[in-house]
Design a protein around this motif. Structure first.
Motif, PDB file in Angstrom:
ATOM      1  N   ASN A 195       9.401  -4.379   7.451  1.00 45.15           N
ATOM      2  CA  ASN A 195       8.698  -4.766   6.227  1.00 45.15           C
ATOM      3  C   ASN A 195       8.306  -6.244   6.283  1.00 45.15           C
ATOM      4  O   ASN A 195       9.137  -7.107   6.563  1.00 45.15           O
ATOM      5  CB  ASN A 195       9.580  -4.547   5.001  1.00 45.15           C
ATOM      6  CG  ASN A 195      10.106  -3.124   4.903  1.00 45.15           C
ATOM      7  OD1 ASN A 195      10.710  -2.618   5.836  1.00 45.15           O
ATOM      8  ND2 ASN A 195       9.895  -2.494   3.767  1.00 45.15           N
TER       9      ASN A 195
ATOM     10  N   PRO B 198      10.224  -9.655   4.626  1.00 46.34           N
ATOM     11  CA  PRO B 198       9.684  -8.861   3.518  1.00 46.34           C
ATOM     12  C   PRO B 198       9.385  -9.746   2.315  1.00 46.34           C
ATOM     13  O   PRO B 198      10.027 -10.779   2.109  1.00 46.34           O
ATOM     14  CB  PRO B 198      10.809  -7.870   3.203  1.00 46.34           C
ATOM     15  CG  PRO B 198      11.662  -7.835   4.432  1.00 46.34           C
ATOM     16  CD  PRO B 198      11.566  -9.206   5.026  1.00 46.34           C
TER      17      PRO B 198
ATOM     18  N   GLU C 251      12.019   0.253  -0.242  1.00 45.28           N
ATOM     19  CA  GLU C 251      11.668  -0.841  -1.142  1.00 45.28           C
ATOM     20  C   GLU C 251      11.954  -0.509  -2.601  1.00 45.28           C
ATOM     21  O   GLU C 251      11.659  -1.312  -3.488  1.00 45.28           O
ATOM     22  CB  GLU C 251      10.194  -1.213  -0.964  1.00 45.28           C
ATOM     23  CG  GLU C 251       9.891  -1.808   0.401  1.00 45.28           C
ATOM     24  CD  GLU C 251       8.535  -2.492   0.453  1.00 45.28           C
ATOM     25  OE1 GLU C 251       7.747  -2.344  -0.513  1.00 45.28           O
ATOM     26  OE2 GLU C 251       8.253  -3.183   1.462  1.00 45.28           O
TER      27      GLU C 251
ATOM     28  N   TRP D  72       3.169  -2.971   6.449  1.00 40.09           N
ATOM     29  CA  TRP D  72       3.111  -3.626   7.765  1.00 40.09           C
ATOM     30  C   TRP D  72       2.032  -3.050   8.651  1.00 40.09           C
ATOM     31  O   TRP D  72       1.769  -3.564   9.720  1.00 40.09           O
ATOM     32  CB  TRP D  72       4.476  -3.510   8.446  1.00 40.09           C
ATOM     33  CG  TRP D  72       5.117  -2.164   8.301  1.00 40.09           C
ATOM     34  CD1 TRP D  72       6.013  -1.778   7.356  1.00 40.09           C
ATOM     35  CD2 TRP D  72       4.883  -1.010   9.117  1.00 40.09           C
ATOM     36  NE1 TRP D  72       6.347  -0.464   7.536  1.00 40.09           N
ATOM     37  CE2 TRP D  72       5.670   0.027   8.609  1.00 40.09           C
ATOM     38  CE3 TRP D  72       4.087  -0.768  10.228  1.00 40.09           C
ATOM     39  CZ2 TRP D  72       5.702   1.294   9.168  1.00 40.09           C
ATOM     40  CZ3 TRP D  72       4.103   0.487  10.781  1.00 40.09           C
ATOM     41  CH2 TRP D  72       4.901   1.506  10.263  1.00 40.09           C
TER      42      TRP D  72
ATOM     43  N   GLU E 206      10.924   0.777   8.876  1.00 39.57           N
ATOM     44  CA  GLU E 206      10.669   0.382   7.492  1.00 39.57           C
ATOM     45  C   GLU E 206      11.890   0.662   6.633  1.00 39.57           C
ATOM     46  O   GLU E 206      12.462   1.752   6.660  1.00 39.57           O
ATOM     47  CB  GLU E 206       9.464   1.141   6.935  1.00 39.57           C
ATOM     48  CG  GLU E 206       9.082   0.681   5.531  1.00 39.57           C
ATOM     49  CD  GLU E 206       7.812   1.335   5.021  1.00 39.57           C
ATOM     50  OE1 GLU E 206       7.386   0.990   3.913  1.00 39.57           O
ATOM     51  OE2 GLU E 206       7.262   2.197   5.741  1.00 39.57           O
TER      52      GLU E 206
ATOM     53  N   PRO F  27      14.224  -5.124   0.365  1.00 38.60           N
ATOM     54  CA  PRO F  27      14.192  -5.069   1.834  1.00 38.60           C
ATOM     55  C   PRO F  27      14.645  -6.368   2.499  1.00 38.60           C
ATOM     56  O   PRO F  27      15.137  -6.344   3.629  1.00 38.60           O
ATOM     57  CB  PRO F  27      12.724  -4.766   2.152  1.00 38.60           C
ATOM     58  CG  PRO F  27      11.957  -5.136   0.941  1.00 38.60           C
ATOM     59  CD  PRO F  27      12.879  -4.935  -0.214  1.00 38.60           C
TER      60      PRO F  27
ATOM     61  N   ARG G 120       7.351   5.601   1.731  1.00 38.86           N
ATOM     62  CA  ARG G 120       6.911   4.572   2.667  1.00 38.86           C
ATOM     63  C   ARG G 120       5.681   3.861   2.125  1.00 38.86           C
ATOM     64  O   ARG G 120       4.714   4.495   1.735  1.00 38.86           O
ATOM     65  CB  ARG G 120       6.608   5.190   4.037  1.00 38.86           C
ATOM     66  CG  ARG G 120       7.841   5.856   4.637  1.00 38.86           C
ATOM     67  CD  ARG G 120       7.633   6.176   6.092  1.00 38.86           C
ATOM     68  NE  ARG G 120       8.797   6.870   6.635  1.00 38.86           N
ATOM     69  CZ  ARG G 120       9.886   6.268   7.075  1.00 38.86           C
ATOM     70  NH1 ARG G 120       9.953   4.955   7.049  1.00 38.86           N
ATOM     71  NH2 ARG G 120      10.904   6.951   7.535  1.00 38.86           N
TER      72      ARG G 120
END
Length: 472
Positions: free
Chosen positions: A205, A220, A312, A468, A309, A225, A464
């Motif tokens: 992230n 992140p 979040e 990124w 990942e 994250p 997700r």
């Protein structure tokens, strides 16, 4: 006034929490000490000037197994990035695990796959395989189309199709570096008894990815994250790195790990009746190979070889942690014979007892301690200064462990070179120990209770954001 029986019980509980607290942190400090020497040695032998290409003539061929279920958005780019790995001889075996979206069609179209009448050796029991595909344009890409059976079943099908002595497990959504495979294969070249190896998993992230490879490392933008970034550093850089020199590593991440195929087949492959198939397999390798008296090594490479990942949102993170705790319970139950097994060394006499007491049952003790200390204070059994000292020590030692991991990262790989990044990570270290760790313990208790009640754990759906991937 409290009765003598109550006072006696409170005194007993006080000593239980004190002993638990001391034992946990002494073990953490010992692992941190071992990790520091491990990092220094690794950087001396495999530092930035270490040329992986020097070993190309000796690197064994590897079958990369990619299980895929409903990955139509990312599967093609993932395979293309794997094709560009800087490794001399490998094949990619994609296992379509009964996807209900366009995963199969996307792979077939992108790589010009055609049905191929290849013999399928069913060495490991799996759900039925519909058909096998090969590509005239990409000779090292094959595809297995099968009935849905879960990740472990898909991996077993991939092992059945694998042509090479080593196989590498890669999640379809993971980001690698071009030398990732070369780095994680290194233990097999250095020690012929190596049966499995894993590396450091990092949080992607906030990073930039192009053509399936990491191009720029960054932090992140969100706190959740960011805290997990610190958590991953601690878990890998002094958790797993600390156990590895004792051959006591109990888990290789299912996101990226490499195994000696014949040894995995000999112990029955991945189990399909547990949600923690990666940890369970490593424990079973320890248990079975020790029982047979076979010399072996399960290694850990402290290089960042895979980026994934992190959740979040709290809902997805909660589901993940409950699932992990459930998988830990399954792994311990199935491989309880490893506990104090004759000849098991550090793994059976130190690592597994540690995991049982501090990782599996630990959340119960930790949360009970958070409840007991204020309770004892309000009953007048504990002074205010003693209560504050307990919480201060608990938080400060947690900060010390996480900060030590951050120090190890900066002394070795220095992935986050900006001063601003270090300050943000240090704030995340504090935040991790003031709320996040306690919340995580609560989720782990839920996972433990669900396991004890025999409730089936589910993978759930990972939300997700793929921020990124903006520069792909």
């Amino acid at each position: 006034m409290l009765s003598p029986a109550v006072v006696s019980a409170l005194e007993w509980l006080q000593w239980v929490f004190f002993a638990y607290f001391i034992a946990l942190n002494l073990t953490y400090l010992a692992l941190n000490y071992i990790s520091m020497f491990g990092i220094v040695r690794h950087m001396h032998e495999h530092g930035t000037k270490f040329m992986w290409n020097n070993f190309r003539a000796y690197q064994p061929p590897v079958s990369i197994i990619v299980p895929a279920f409903n990955e139509e958005r990312t599967i093609v780019s993932s395979i293309r990035s794997l094709l560009r790995l800087g490794y001399p001889n490998f094949e990619i075996v994609v296992v379509n695990d009964g996807s209900t979206d366009g995963t199969l069609a996307e792979v077939v179209r992108a790589f010009s796959l055609v049905e191929f009448p290849e013999a399928y050796r069913k060495r490991l029991k799996t759900k039925d395989v519909h058909r096998l595909y090969a590509s005239p344009a990409y000779p090292n890409v094959r595809l297995v189309d099968k009935v849905n059976g879960g990740k472990a079943d898909a991996l077993n099908a991939g092992i059945n199709c694998a042509r090479y002595p080593l196989f590498c497990v890669v999640d379809a959504d993971c980001i690698l570096q071009q030398d990732s495979l070369a780095r994680v294969v290194q233990p097999f070249l250095e020690d012929s008894t190596t049966v499995a190896a894993g590396g450091v998993i990092r949080v992607v992230n906030g990073c930039q990815v192009k053509d399936g490879f990491l191009t720029n490392v960054d932090l992140p933008r969100k706190m959740l994250p960011l805290v997990q970034t610190v958590e991953y550093l601690r878990a890998f850089l002094f958790g797993r790195l600390g156990w590895s020199p004792m051959n006591a590593l109990l888990i290789i991440s299912g996101a990226f790990g490499i195994f000696y195929k014949e040894k995995v087949v000999s112990v029955g492959g991945f189990r399909t009746d547990t949600i923690g198939e990666d940890m369970e397999l490593v424990m079973r390798l320890h248990r079975v190979l020790t029982k047979k008296g076979v010399p072996y090594r399960i290694a850990f490479v402290p290089d960042p070889v895979c980026w994934t990942e992190a959740p979040e949102d709290l809902r997805t993170l909660r589901s993940q942690r409950i699932r992990w705790q459930h998988g830990l319970g399954d792994s311990i139950r199935i491989n309880r014979g490893l506990l104090f097994q004759r000849g098991s060394g550090f793994v059976g006499w130190l690592a597994l007892p540690f995991f049982v007491i501090f990782e599996w049952l630990g959340p119960l003790v930790e949360v009970a301690g958070y409840i007991f200390v204020p309770f004892a204070y309000f009953l007048g059994f504990l002074s205010l200064s003693s209560m504050l000292i307990f919480f201060l020590l608990s938080v400060s030692l947690g900060v010390l462990c996480s900060a030590s991991s951050l120090l190890l990262e900066e002394l070795s790989f220095h992935s986050y070179p900006k001063t601003r990044d270090i300050l943000w990570l240090f704030l995340a270290v504090i935040a991790e120990n003031l709320g996040y760790r306690q919340l995580n313990s609560y989720w782990r208790i839920r996972g433990l209770i669900a396991w004890m009640l025999g409730r089936k754990a589910k993978w759930g759906e990972m939300t997700r954001t793929a921020t990124w991937q903006a520069d792909n």
